[in-house]
Scaffold this motif. Structure first.
Motif, PDB file in Angstrom:
ATOM      1  N   ARG A  91      -1.342  24.327 -40.992  1.00 11.48           N
ATOM      2  CA  ARG A  91      -0.387  23.851 -42.001  1.00 11.48           C
ATOM      3  C   ARG A  91      -0.491  24.670 -43.291  1.00 11.48           C
ATOM      4  N   LEU A 117       0.775  15.074 -36.833  1.00  8.91           N
ATOM      5  CA  LEU A 117       0.507  13.717 -37.356  1.00  8.91           C
ATOM      6  C   LEU A 117       1.800  13.010 -37.725  1.00  8.91           C
ATOM      7  N   PRO A 121       7.448  17.337 -42.887  1.00  8.40           N
ATOM      8  CA  PRO A 121       8.499  18.207 -43.450  1.00  8.40           C
ATOM      9  C   PRO A 121       7.983  19.007 -44.642  1.00  8.40           C
ATOM     10  N   LEU A 124       9.508  18.635 -50.019  1.00 13.20           N
ATOM     11  CA  LEU A 124       8.978  18.554 -51.394  1.00 13.20           C
ATOM     12  C   LEU A 124       8.556  19.942 -51.896  1.00 13.20           C
ATOM     13  N   GLY A 162      -0.071  19.506 -50.428  1.00  9.57           N
ATOM     14  CA  GLY A 162       0.385  20.876 -50.184  1.00  9.57           C
ATOM     15  C   GLY A 162       1.473  21.310 -51.140  1.00  9.57           C
ATOM     16  N   THR A 300      -6.780   9.435 -45.824  1.00  6.66           N
ATOM     17  CA  THR A 300      -6.226   9.367 -44.472  1.00  6.66           C
ATOM     18  C   THR A 300      -7.066  10.168 -43.488  1.00  6.66           C
ATOM     19  N   PHE A 324       0.574   9.256 -42.997  1.00  5.34           N
ATOM     20  CA  PHE A 324       1.252   9.922 -41.873  1.00  5.34           C
ATOM     21  C   PHE A 324       1.767   8.885 -40.896  1.00  5.34           C
ATOM     22  N   GLU A 325       2.914   9.196 -40.288  1.00  4.59           N
ATOM     23  CA  GLU A 325       3.546   8.194 -39.413  1.00  4.59           C
ATOM     24  C   GLU A 325       2.980   8.182 -38.006  1.00  4.59           C
ATOM     25  N   LEU A 366      -7.636  17.308 -35.225  1.00  2.76           N
ATOM     26  CA  LEU A 366      -8.978  17.532 -35.773  1.00  2.76           C
ATOM     27  C   LEU A 366      -9.743  16.245 -36.038  1.00  2.76           C
TER      28      LEU A 366
END
Ligand code: EPZ
Length: 436
Positions: A91, A117, A121, A124, A162, A300, A324-325, A366
């Motif tokens: 990522r 996860l 997107p 942002l 991020g 998380t 995260f969904e 991970l």
């Protein structure tokens, strides 16, 4: 590492030094590419994601070498188009967008990869750059960005780690002052600002929800990477799960407060200084509800290891994953060990059982893989975890470190039919595939 075998049921006992933070080191490596000159990162973890990032930078003309946890790189010159196959493995490759934009005023960045996860997107990141006057076009899996960032204020509707890091890196090359409102407050953000200020940047407010930057000439610097609070949490969860006694050194307990409070409420005895911590596990009881969230809430990334630690805790522990969904992918594997877990959407309820038994599992990401290790260590009998290369991404020297704590673990390389120990000398692979 392709498959890891664990003979569980033994308490972990001993002392470990916490490695440098993966989630600090990766943005620091992107930041080093934004800064013309030589950079030295100390306490940089020898993990696969660092190896992949080094390969990405090498392809951009930034040579580096790592000896143990000391990494040196020279970003006197840097290209604008990273390798797509490498970028798709993690990522944090998307952070090269801000770094290269600040250097060159344009960049062509392949879409990133990383743990699955949820949708993950980049809206942002991109809307923040557009608010700074950058033109962004996504075509054929590549983000084409044009235009040196202007000064201005960016409002983040969610404190994305991020996006905050990417905007900080882009702001290094802005034509005027930049203010990031609604910024993430994770310790890794502050660590990034400490490094960039050592490089000559002028950043204030990092670690708060408003980061302010004014343009300044930059040069290389030396920096010691922050201790990995998530690795530390993982080790503590493993010790709690196995009824062990563990001392961690070279860490910042202050960055782990929600994790320590929960383990303490569950029945662990915790003593700490500013840089060390000792956990003595007792018979665990359900500590109440665990709700993940942006820092300083419960992290998380520690949700899965904590779930593994509480599978034998008497009572019911409810986990609510708000970040995260799709971050309960480890639940199936934990059920295979005999855990009692009900999942509905972003809520998982764990009812403590009397014992767990060995099972065959397959890692999916991970931290889910780390949870499987913690749970297998507390199970009676032998367990096997395939796709164990996920662990290499964030936990350096794992087998040796587990063994120093008394764990009975070994690995099965892909091509061998015998059980062998695996000497972690070479850095992780850089082609996206698990090691041979
Ligand atoms: C960083 O990921 C970490 N990775 C993750 O750690 C960590 O789980 C996460 O922050 C949250 O703390 C690194 O630092 C390399 P986000 P990042 O942007 O930056 C949504 C690990 O195991 N979002 O804060 O990707 C996103 O989908 C890894 O070490 C948007 O909607 O996290 C998620 O639901 C896993 N649009 C939430 O925000 C965007 O443009 C948090 O994402 C960006 C994010």
């Amino acid at each position: 590492m392709d498959t890891i075998y664990i003979n569980g049921g033994r308490p972990l006992r001993g002392t470990l030094a916490v490695q440098g933070s993966k989630n600090a080191a990766l943005p620091l490596l992107a930041a080093a590419a934004a800064v013309p000159g030589k950079t030295v990162l100390l306490h940089c973890p020898p993990i696969r994601d660092v190896a992949v990032t080094r390969a990405l930078l090498h392809g951009l003309g930034v040579p580096s070498r790592q000896s143990g946890d000391r990494l040196e790189l020279d970003a006197s010159d840097v290209g604008t188009a990273p390798d797509a196959a490498l970028a798709g493995q993690l990522r944090s490759s998307v952070l090269l967008l801000g770094a290269l934009l600040s250097r060159h005023g344009h960049a062509e960045i392949p879409l990133p990869g990383g743990c699955v996860l949820g949708a993950r997107p980049l809206d942002l990141h991109l809307s923040g750059l557009e608010a700074l006057g950058v033109r962004v076009l996504c075509e054929d899996g590549v983000l084409h960005c044009q235009g040196r960032p202007t000064g201005g204020t960016v409002h983040l509707p969610y404190p994305s780690v991020g996006a905050t890091e990417n905007l900080m890196l882009a702001a290094l090359g802005a034509s005027g002052p930049v203010c990031i409102c609604g910024a993430a407050k994770e310790p890794e953000i502050r660590d990034l600002a400490v490094f960039l200020n050592a490089c000559g940047a002028n950043i204030t407010g990092a670690g708060s929800d408003c980061v302010r930057m004014t343009p300044a000439p930059l040069h290389g610097a030396s920096h010691r990477v922050l201790p990995d609070r998530i690795e530390a949490a993982t080790w503590l969860c493993a010790a709690a799960a196995t009824g062990g006694c563990l001392t961690l050194t070279e860490l910042r307990p202050a960055h782990l407060r929600p994790v320590l409070e929960l383990l303490s409420r569950a029945g662990c005895e915790i003593t700490q200084t500013e840089t060390t911590l000792t956990l003595r596990a007792g018979a665990l009881t359900a500590p109440g509800t665990v709700v993940t969230g942006p820092y300083p809430a419960f992290p998380t990334d520690a949700q899965a290891p904590m779930m593994a630690a509480l599978l034998l805790a008497e009572g019911i522990t409810q986990f609510e994953e708000t970040v995260f969904e799709n971050r309960f992918r480890h639940v199936c594997a934990l059920r295979a060990l005999g855990a009692s877990i009900d999942c509905t959407g972003r809520i998982a309820s764990v009812r403590g059982v009397k014992a767990l038994h060995g099972a065959a599992m397959s890692a999916t990401d991970l931290r889910g893989a780390a949870a499987m290790v913690c749970a297998a260590l507390s199970a009676q009998g032998e367990s096997r975890i395939t796709q164990a290369w996920h662990l290499d991404r964030g936990y350096g020297d794992l087998i040796r470190r587990l063994r120093t704590l008394g764990a009975n673990v070994w690995i099965e390389p892909k091509q061998s039919s015998r059980r062998t120990t695996w000497n972690r000398t070479e850095s992780g692979p850089t082609n996206g595939e698990p090691p041979p």
